[in-house]
Design an enzyme around this catalytic site. Structure first.
Site, mmCIF file in Angstrom:
data_model
loop_
_atom_site.group_PDB
_atom_site.id
_atom_site.type_symbol
_atom_site.label_atom_id
_atom_site.label_comp_id
_atom_site.label_asym_id
_atom_site.label_seq_id
_atom_site.Cartn_x
_atom_site.Cartn_y
_atom_site.Cartn_z
ATOM 1 N N GLY A 249 0.789 -1.244 0.000
ATOM 2 C CA GLY A 249 0.000 0.000 0.000
ATOM 3 C C GLY A 249 0.815 1.285 0.000
ATOM 4 O O GLY A 249 0.300 2.340 0.374
ATOM 5 N N ASN B 76 1.814 2.995 -2.592
ATOM 6 C CA ASN B 76 1.190 3.928 -3.554
ATOM 7 C C ASN B 76 -0.094 4.518 -2.983
ATOM 8 O O ASN B 76 -0.407 5.682 -3.221
ATOM 9 C CB ASN B 76 0.898 3.223 -4.882
ATOM 10 C CG ASN B 76 2.118 3.144 -5.770
ATOM 11 O OD1 ASN B 76 2.555 4.156 -6.317
ATOM 12 N ND2 ASN B 76 2.701 1.952 -5.894
ATOM 13 N N LYS C 181 -5.282 -8.711 -8.719
ATOM 14 C CA LYS C 181 -6.415 -9.546 -9.165
ATOM 15 C C LYS C 181 -6.959 -8.889 -10.431
ATOM 16 O O LYS C 181 -7.017 -7.658 -10.509
ATOM 17 C CB LYS C 181 -7.461 -9.538 -8.030
ATOM 18 C CG LYS C 181 -8.715 -10.258 -8.299
ATOM 19 C CD LYS C 181 -8.698 -11.653 -7.732
ATOM 20 C CE LYS C 181 -9.832 -12.447 -8.349
ATOM 21 N NZ LYS C 181 -9.578 -13.864 -8.423
ATOM 22 N N ASN D 81 -4.555 1.881 -13.665
ATOM 23 C CA ASN D 81 -3.673 0.937 -12.978
ATOM 24 C C ASN D 81 -2.244 1.420 -13.102
ATOM 25 O O ASN D 81 -1.883 2.051 -14.095
ATOM 26 C CB ASN D 81 -3.807 -0.441 -13.645
ATOM 27 C CG ASN D 81 -2.891 -1.483 -13.017
ATOM 28 O OD1 ASN D 81 -2.785 -1.574 -11.786
ATOM 29 N ND2 ASN D 81 -2.214 -2.269 -13.846
ATOM 30 N N HIS E 206 1.577 -0.074 -13.317
ATOM 31 C CA HIS E 206 2.261 -1.347 -13.571
ATOM 32 C C HIS E 206 3.777 -1.119 -13.575
ATOM 33 O O HIS E 206 4.257 -0.138 -14.162
ATOM 34 C CB HIS E 206 1.799 -1.906 -14.927
ATOM 35 C CG HIS E 206 2.389 -3.254 -15.209
ATOM 36 N ND1 HIS E 206 1.929 -4.396 -14.608
ATOM 37 C CD2 HIS E 206 3.426 -3.624 -15.994
ATOM 38 C CE1 HIS E 206 2.651 -5.428 -15.024
ATOM 39 N NE2 HIS E 206 3.570 -4.984 -15.863
HETATM 40 C C1 GAR Z 1 3.583 -1.512 -7.329
HETATM 41 O O1 GAR Z 1 4.948 -1.494 -7.636
HETATM 42 C C2 GAR Z 1 2.778 -1.724 -8.582
HETATM 43 O O2 GAR Z 1 3.383 -1.245 -9.731
HETATM 44 C C3 GAR Z 1 2.673 -3.221 -8.616
HETATM 45 O O3 GAR Z 1 2.531 -3.623 -7.285
HETATM 46 C C4 GAR Z 1 3.258 -2.710 -6.463
HETATM 47 C C5 GAR Z 1 2.389 -2.362 -5.288
HETATM 48 O O4 GAR Z 1 3.118 -1.656 -4.332
HETATM 49 N N1 GAR Z 1 1.549 -3.629 -9.413
HETATM 50 C C6 GAR Z 1 1.538 -4.698 -10.184
HETATM 51 O O5 GAR Z 1 2.476 -5.466 -10.262
HETATM 52 C C7 GAR Z 1 0.246 -4.904 -10.948
HETATM 53 N N2 GAR Z 1 0.428 -5.815 -11.996
HETATM 54 P P1 GAR Z 1 2.372 -0.923 -3.143
HETATM 55 O O6 GAR Z 1 1.372 -1.906 -2.553
HETATM 56 O O7 GAR Z 1 3.469 -0.581 -2.171
HETATM 57 O O8 GAR Z 1 1.702 0.291 -3.707
#
Ligand code: GAR
Length: 187
Positions: A14, A16, A89, A105, A107
């Site tokens: 979490g 972000n 998901k 989203n 990525h």
């Molecule tokens: C982030 O780096 C995001 O880009 C990635 O998960 C991480 C979540 O970090 N998302 C993916 O891989 C989606 N395919 P966070 O929970 O610290 O924000």
């Protein structure tokens, strides 16, 4: 400016989400985080929802009716915009249809390269020159909607998966707020 009620979907750390919460405290930032949805009861990100007194909901995706539960929560909190921030998901067509062009989203790769999981190990294996992150609209294809913005950096010889992730996340904290400002700049 009227802030758009926004729901952030998470599955884990979490960071972000936390970054978005802090940005959204600025009067000029176009969104208000009105709801956090997690598919993981133990997601650390829920602690930020609690800390900043943001309503949150846990959705058990094993429940066949979970899509409706999500939608009910979104309606209850008058959600107009959705941000997937580490939500691991796939979003169903049903939800996408209800929020056409209103779901984004982040990525951890320079899409369309390295869709899906394990992006960093695949980048290293492929001897990529650049890494980075992409903010994009969500459509029915995995990591497939149109790009809002990308941020990149050059990979060093000694960058391993952990370093790549750190560098990428640092960029994500700029990319996601910038993308949101870009989306709502004329509203
Ligand atoms: C982030 O780096 C995001 O880009 C990635 O998960 C991480 C979540 O970090 N998302 C993916 O891989 C989606 N395919 P966070 O929970 O610290 O924000």
């Amino acid at each position: 400016m009227v802030k758009k009620n926004t729901c952030v979907f998470i599955s884990g750390k979490g960071s972000n989400l936390k970054n978005l919460i802090l940005h959204s405290r600025d009067n000029n930032f176009p969104i208000r985080i009105s709801l956090v949805i997690s598919n993981n009861k133990k997601a650390n990100g829920i602690s930020y929802a609690k800390k900043y007194r943001i309503p949150y909901a846990f959705i058990n995706t094993k429940n066949p009716n979970y899509e409706n539960k999500i939608l009910l929560n979104l309606k209850k909190h008058k959600i107009k915009f959705i941000c997937l921030a580490g939500y691991m998901k796939i979003i169903s067509n049903y939800l996408i249809k209800n929020y056409q062009n209103k779901i984004i989203n982040i990525h951890p790769s320079l899409l369309p390269k390295f869709k899906g999981l394990n992006t960093f190990s695949r980048m290293l294996k492929n001897k990529e020159i650049k890494a980075g992150c992409t903010v994009h609209f969500v459509n029915e294809k995995l990591d497939g909607g149109s790009t809002i913005l990308r941020k990149s950096f050059f990979i060093n010889n000694n960058d391993d998966e952990i370093i790549l992730k750190k560098k990428t996340q640092k960029l994500e904290y700029k990319a996601l707020p910038e993308a949101i400002i870009k989306i709502f700049r004329y509203t």
